[in-house]
Motif scaffolding. Sequence first.
Motif, mmCIF file in Angstrom:
data_model
loop_
_atom_site.group_PDB
_atom_site.id
_atom_site.type_symbol
_atom_site.label_atom_id
_atom_site.label_comp_id
_atom_site.label_asym_id
_atom_site.label_seq_id
_atom_site.Cartn_x
_atom_site.Cartn_y
_atom_site.Cartn_z
ATOM 1 N N SER A 1 1.039 -1.191 -0.126
ATOM 2 C CA SER A 1 0.058 0.027 0.055
ATOM 3 C C SER A 1 0.776 1.144 0.114
ATOM 4 O O SER A 1 0.449 2.292 -0.865
ATOM 5 C CB SER A 1 -0.838 -0.012 1.258
ATOM 6 N N MET B 1 2.233 2.061 -3.735
ATOM 7 C CA MET B 1 1.295 2.355 -4.534
ATOM 8 C C MET B 1 1.760 3.715 -5.430
ATOM 9 O O MET B 1 1.471 3.840 -6.686
ATOM 10 C CB MET B 1 -0.107 2.365 -4.176
ATOM 11 N N ASN B 2 1.880 4.820 -4.592
ATOM 12 C CA ASN B 2 2.006 5.974 -5.169
ATOM 13 C C ASN B 2 3.491 6.456 -5.431
ATOM 14 O O ASN B 2 4.107 7.618 -5.542
ATOM 15 C CB ASN B 2 1.358 7.323 -4.342
ATOM 16 N N VAL B 3 4.727 5.517 -5.382
ATOM 17 C CA VAL B 3 5.967 5.933 -5.515
ATOM 18 C C VAL B 3 6.407 5.484 -6.751
ATOM 19 O O VAL B 3 6.046 4.538 -7.422
ATOM 20 C CB VAL B 3 6.705 4.648 -4.418
ATOM 21 N N ASP B 4 7.160 6.276 -7.564
ATOM 22 C CA ASP B 4 7.600 6.360 -8.661
ATOM 23 C C ASP B 4 8.673 5.609 -8.950
ATOM 24 O O ASP B 4 8.850 4.622 -9.764
ATOM 25 C CB ASP B 4 7.537 7.507 -9.547
ATOM 26 N N ASP C 1 13.541 7.950 -4.535
ATOM 27 C CA ASP C 1 12.792 8.840 -3.661
ATOM 28 C C ASP C 1 13.406 8.578 -2.239
ATOM 29 O O ASP C 1 13.233 7.526 -1.790
ATOM 30 C CB ASP C 1 11.288 8.455 -3.679
ATOM 31 N N LYS D 1 9.146 5.745 4.777
ATOM 32 C CA LYS D 1 7.858 5.369 4.521
ATOM 33 C C LYS D 1 7.347 3.950 4.854
ATOM 34 O O LYS D 1 6.408 3.373 5.301
ATOM 35 C CB LYS D 1 7.255 5.691 3.247
ATOM 36 N N SER E 1 4.347 0.445 -7.800
ATOM 37 C CA SER E 1 3.180 -0.194 -7.711
ATOM 38 C C SER E 1 3.452 -1.581 -8.143
ATOM 39 O O SER E 1 2.892 -2.449 -7.699
ATOM 40 C CB SER E 1 2.188 0.306 -8.527
#
Length: 267
Positions: free
Chosen positions: A27, A30-33, A37, A43, A74
């Motif tokens: 989860s 999901m929004n990690v490219d 980062d 996180k 994702s």
Amino acid sequence: MSYERFVAVIADIATNIPADHVAAWASALMNVDTPGDSAVAAKLVGARPGFSVGTHVERLMRSWRTEAPDLPGSAVGLALRSAALMQGRADARRTELAVSGPTSAAVPVRLTSSVVVEVIRAARSRLLVASFAAYGVAEVVAELRSAALRGVHIDLILESSAEDGGALRGSAGAALTFAALRHQATFWHWPAARRAASGNSHAALHAKLIAADSRVALISSANLTDRALSHNIEVGVVLHDPEVARKLVAHFQALTDPRTGVLQQLI
């Protein structure tokens, strides 16, 4: 690009951390490219603290950066979920060793006596117990009585004495050990006439098996005797495989079928 090393890391992590950790990581990803980062590691650690997650997070991030930097978070999360799902299925079909007598450092094992109790306690609706000899085992009898009191149907398939056509000599038969369950379990034996009819006059009911709800089964060389469960050198396997357990139970159900089976209810 080959992802073989990254796949291996994903599989290993899914094996070594709990499923709820894997779900939380997926989860969070999901929004990690990209793995570049700098906030991703923090996180993941914060998503499900504990269980030495820092080491596993560091390993995941290092492998992701070096082996699969083009994959988005994702995709990594989906890979983690898939690996955890397969690990869960493998755990549900695992096989364990059970031993009596002396142990060794060669392999991790569990004592037959404790496994017998665990399998009996695992039953919610049905228990199948088969043994050649039976003597003593007060703890087993008590556990079976407790199972009966919580509504578990118990089938006891036991060898009889030589006087009754069985193969146990100098014995009153295995059923005597479970006399306290006379009105709480169904007793089965292999009558002499049915052995003779099938050309097996000198055969024995020699199986040793305990199966709970067709889900888990213990197959062992150990009879249900105090000596066999604790002191003799005995070996067995615990099958956490519903498909195999169902086949074992179905075999004995066929043997106890009043129309075609060779076993007969002991009245």
